[in-house]
Design a protein around this motif. Sequence first.
Motif, PDB file in Angstrom:
ATOM      1  N   LEU A  34      28.796  -5.139 -53.736  1.00  0.00           N
ATOM      2  CA  LEU A  34      28.746  -6.076 -52.608  1.00  0.00           C
ATOM      3  C   LEU A  34      27.640  -5.753 -51.591  1.00  0.00           C
ATOM      4  N   ILE A  93      51.723   8.823 -54.213  1.00  0.00           N
ATOM      5  CA  ILE A  93      50.791   7.899 -53.569  1.00  0.00           C
ATOM      6  C   ILE A  93      49.716   8.662 -52.805  1.00  0.00           C
ATOM      7  N   VAL A 149      44.955   0.459 -52.836  1.00  0.00           N
ATOM      8  CA  VAL A 149      44.753   0.894 -54.222  1.00  0.00           C
ATOM      9  C   VAL A 149      45.710   2.034 -54.569  1.00  0.00           C
ATOM     10  N   SER A 150      45.867   2.983 -53.631  1.00  0.00           N
ATOM     11  CA  SER A 150      46.761   4.111 -53.949  1.00  0.00           C
ATOM     12  C   SER A 150      48.207   3.647 -54.100  1.00  0.00           C
ATOM     13  N   LEU A 151      48.594   2.630 -53.329  1.00  0.00           N
ATOM     14  CA  LEU A 151      49.941   2.062 -53.498  1.00  0.00           C
ATOM     15  C   LEU A 151      50.040   1.337 -54.836  1.00  0.00           C
ATOM     16  N   ASN A 207      47.111   9.809 -55.258  1.00  0.00           N
ATOM     17  CA  ASN A 207      46.246   8.670 -55.585  1.00  0.00           C
ATOM     18  C   ASN A 207      45.233   8.422 -54.476  1.00  0.00           C
ATOM     19  N   PHE A 208      45.758   8.479 -53.249  1.00  0.00           N
ATOM     20  CA  PHE A 208      44.923   8.198 -52.082  1.00  0.00           C
ATOM     21  C   PHE A 208      43.738   9.147 -52.004  1.00  0.00           C
ATOM     22  N   TRP A 268      49.735   5.659 -41.657  1.00  0.00           N
ATOM     23  CA  TRP A 268      49.519   6.198 -43.003  1.00  0.00           C
ATOM     24  C   TRP A 268      49.671   7.723 -43.014  1.00  0.00           C
ATOM     25  N   GLY A 276      37.049   0.808 -41.452  1.00  0.00           N
ATOM     26  CA  GLY A 276      38.450   0.400 -41.371  1.00  0.00           C
ATOM     27  C   GLY A 276      38.895  -0.354 -42.608  1.00  0.00           C
ATOM     28  N   PHE A 277      38.030  -1.283 -43.032  1.00  0.00           N
ATOM     29  CA  PHE A 277      38.359  -2.072 -44.225  1.00  0.00           C
ATOM     30  C   PHE A 277      38.477  -1.171 -45.444  1.00  0.00           C
ATOM     31  N   PHE A 278      37.615  -0.152 -45.467  1.00  0.00           N
ATOM     32  CA  PHE A 278      37.654   0.759 -46.601  1.00  0.00           C
ATOM     33  C   PHE A 278      38.944   1.547 -46.668  1.00  0.00           C
ATOM     34  N   LEU A 279      39.348   2.009 -45.494  1.00  0.00           N
ATOM     35  CA  LEU A 279      40.599   2.753 -45.434  1.00  0.00           C
ATOM     36  C   LEU A 279      41.737   1.869 -45.947  1.00  0.00           C
ATOM     37  N   LEU A 280      41.727   0.596 -45.500  1.00  0.00           N
ATOM     38  CA  LEU A 280      42.757  -0.347 -45.934  1.00  0.00           C
ATOM     39  C   LEU A 280      42.750  -0.493 -47.466  1.00  0.00           C
ATOM     40  N   ILE A 281      41.549  -0.652 -48.038  1.00  0.00           N
ATOM     41  CA  ILE A 281      41.440  -0.818 -49.492  1.00  0.00           C
ATOM     42  C   ILE A 281      41.969   0.418 -50.211  1.00  0.00           C
ATOM     43  N   ILE A 282      41.575   1.599 -49.712  1.00  0.00           N
ATOM     44  CA  ILE A 282      41.994   2.832 -50.385  1.00  0.00           C
ATOM     45  C   ILE A 282      43.524   2.963 -50.331  1.00  0.00           C
ATOM     46  N   ILE A 283      44.103   2.617 -49.183  1.00  0.00           N
ATOM     47  CA  ILE A 283      45.561   2.657 -49.069  1.00  0.00           C
ATOM     48  C   ILE A 283      46.202   1.691 -50.073  1.00  0.00           C
ATOM     49  N   TYR A 306      41.156   8.616 -54.912  1.00  0.00           N
ATOM     50  CA  TYR A 306      40.328   7.428 -54.751  1.00  0.00           C
ATOM     51  C   TYR A 306      39.359   7.589 -53.587  1.00  0.00           C
ATOM     52  N   MET A 307      39.865   8.177 -52.506  1.00  0.00           N
ATOM     53  CA  MET A 307      39.049   8.458 -51.324  1.00  0.00           C
ATOM     54  C   MET A 307      37.862   9.335 -51.709  1.00  0.00           C
ATOM     55  N   PHE A 353      42.978  -0.689 -37.076  1.00  0.00           N
ATOM     56  CA  PHE A 353      42.697   0.285 -38.132  1.00  0.00           C
ATOM     57  C   PHE A 353      43.137   1.686 -37.743  1.00  0.00           C
ATOM     58  N   LEU A 362      37.776  -6.503 -48.044  1.00  0.00           N
ATOM     59  CA  LEU A 362      36.415  -5.970 -48.035  1.00  0.00           C
ATOM     60  C   LEU A 362      35.408  -7.033 -48.472  1.00  0.00           C
ATOM     61  N   GLU A 363      35.775  -7.764 -49.516  1.00  0.00           N
ATOM     62  CA  GLU A 363      34.885  -8.793 -50.050  1.00  0.00           C
ATOM     63  C   GLU A 363      34.634  -9.870 -48.997  1.00  0.00           C
ATOM     64  N   MET A 390      46.772   1.698 -38.193  1.00  0.00           N
ATOM     65  CA  MET A 390      47.042   1.783 -39.625  1.00  0.00           C
ATOM     66  C   MET A 390      46.857   3.228 -40.124  1.00  0.00           C
TER      67      MET A 390
END
Lengths: 174, 161
Positions: A99, A34, B53-55, A37-38, A16, B44-51, A41-42, A9, B129-130, A12
Amino acid sequence: MNVLKKYKFIIMAFIWCLFITLSYIINFTPGKKIAVNFWEYMLSMALILPPVIVVTKLFEVWVKKETVMKHLGEESGIKGYFWVILLSSTIVGGLAVSLPVAVTLHKKGASMPVVLTFIGTSCVCRIPMTIFEATYLGIEFTVIRWLISIPLIILSSIIVSKFMKDYSLIQSND
Amino acid sequence: MFLFQAVIFYTIALILIAISFWVDKKKTITALEKTLNEFRKIAGFFLLIIILVSLSLFFFSKERLMEFIGTSSDFKSVLVSALVGSIAAIPGFIAFPLASVFRKMNVSWSVIAAFTNSLMLVGVLTFPLEKKYLGTKLALIRNIVSFVITIIIALIIGLIL
């Protein structure tokens, strides 16, 4: 390989940041879009998620298991579904919010079909979103969608739970 | 609207923490520690999701979605729009106005329902994330079942409206 996995992460995040910075430096329009958007959403997640998680954790330490079990457990019957649909309609922010709430409820003794119904209806029955939907697509569309989705979600939750009898959410979560 | 919601959320959370702290200091600290752990676990998973989604918001632009969704109303276009809705991650405040534009372009109700419902119910991009919360098996089953439900809803809405 293990090191790579451990820091995946961070790697990553680094790539990014590099991508966004470079996009601004070389004036790469898609990259800049992008990036916008990031951040949007963040920001929306940062605004919603922390208070939600805190409240679920307070719920975990304060609410007795028996209470949740009585209202949302195996014995709760149709009432359990009613409460959980009502709860799910107040959710904002989608799966990211529903969730953790769902897992908390399950830890406290809510039955599997009730928890799955909660996740499903929190996707389609959120009041703020529904109002928005109705203003754009008409109330008729929204009402019909609710009336078809809710029974289908309950039914599928019951069926899935029957097949996943030995599956524990708590086990997979901790 | 969003900021307003956030203010309410933070206020409620802070009031609850204050009350909880006043009644039982130890329990409250446990809850706060659990909160921190949770964030550590999912950050970490959240960052991945946000990336992702923005893409996705960039690649599934309005123009491209219009191309995908088109105007026919056969089973194939219901399937295509359900697939697009499953993969794309578009928040409601963008998706519904867009859906009403589709409607004005004479896109059928069933195609619109397939698109909006799969956006809400099925999450390919949010899957990591799920998975973290529900486990791989249940997350997978939930998404597949949700996709089937989406198609059924779309077809029934097509019959009624």
